[in-house]
Design a protein around this motif. Structure first.
Motif, PDB file in Angstrom:
ATOM      1  N   ALA A  85     150.451 -25.733  33.655  1.00  0.00           N
ATOM      2  CA  ALA A  85     150.167 -26.877  33.066  1.00  0.00           C
ATOM      3  C   ALA A  85     149.478 -28.270  33.625  1.00  0.00           C
ATOM      4  O   ALA A  85     148.660 -28.885  33.407  1.00  0.00           O
ATOM      5  CB  ALA A  85     151.462 -27.576  32.529  1.00  0.00           C
ATOM      6  N   ASP A  86     149.828 -28.039  34.993  1.00  0.00           N
ATOM      7  CA  ASP A  86     149.095 -29.024  35.919  1.00  0.00           C
ATOM      8  C   ASP A  86     147.954 -28.671  36.668  1.00  0.00           C
ATOM      9  O   ASP A  86     147.158 -29.181  37.225  1.00  0.00           O
ATOM     10  CB  ASP A  86     150.144 -29.453  37.141  1.00  0.00           C
ATOM     11  N   ASN A  87     147.428 -27.449  36.291  1.00  0.00           N
ATOM     12  CA  ASN A  87     146.129 -26.905  36.501  1.00  0.00           C
ATOM     13  C   ASN A  87     145.347 -25.893  35.634  1.00  0.00           C
ATOM     14  O   ASN A  87     145.622 -24.793  35.707  1.00  0.00           O
ATOM     15  CB  ASN A  87     146.341 -26.084  38.192  1.00  0.00           C
ATOM     16  N   LYS A  88     144.658 -26.539  34.789  1.00  0.00           N
ATOM     17  CA  LYS A  88     144.131 -25.595  33.817  1.00  0.00           C
ATOM     18  C   LYS A  88     142.882 -25.085  34.198  1.00  0.00           C
ATOM     19  O   LYS A  88     142.197 -24.300  33.416  1.00  0.00           O
ATOM     20  CB  LYS A  88     143.692 -26.740  32.463  1.00  0.00           C
TER      21      LYS A  88
END
Length: 157
Positions: A85-88
């Motif tokens: 979620a924090d690194n697409k």
């Protein structure tokens, strides 16, 4: 033949015997999967958040070969990709249920081989283990430095 040549020849012979003996059982139990696929599955099973770069370094393969293998194993429903979620931006891989079954089967085969060979290791003293491990570590570091001279970084982040 000097001692260095004896050690290297003996190590090669030892690993060839192990590979040959283990191969029979592995091929029978893991029909339909190539050794490179099984090693890839093992690597993902042992390493959380595996991505192309980490897999390439760990398996001593090119990123292109890893991408090709990943695509093949995704199509076989053995591996799936995901993003955090924090690194697409980054794509990671994990085993599917089918992948976990293959991983477990492979791990059980290794335990079986370890049990088969236990009789030898029970006779080795702590001092002998330390000596062997020290040699392996020194030789591994030497090979790492030789690989680095070629401009290849094999260390995982």
């Amino acid at each position: 033949m000097n001692k260095e040549e004896q050690v290297m020849m003996s190590l090669r012979e030892l690993f060839n015997k192990m590979a040959w003996l283990n191969k029979l059982k592995m091929e029978d139990s893991l029909k339909g999967y190539k050794p490179s696929e099984v090693h890839y599955i093992e690597c993902i099973g042992k390493n959380v958040d595996s991505n192309v770069t980490k897999l390439a370094k760990s398996l001593y393969m090119t990123r292109g070969a890893i991408s090709k293998m990943t695509k093949k194993l995704i199509e076989k429903n053995i591996v799936e990709s995901y993003q955090k979620a924090d690194n697409k931006k980054e794509i990671y891989f994990r085993l599917t249920e089918k992948g976990h079954e293959i991983y477990k089967l492979h791990e059980n085969l290794h335990k079986e081989f370890q049990e088969r060979d236990k009789v030898v290791f029970e006779q080795v003293t702590d001092e002998q283990f330390e000596s062997m491990l020290s040699f392996i570590e020194k030789y591994s570091k030497h090979l790492d430095s030789e690989i680095k001279k070629l401009g290849i970084d094999t260390k995982l982040e």
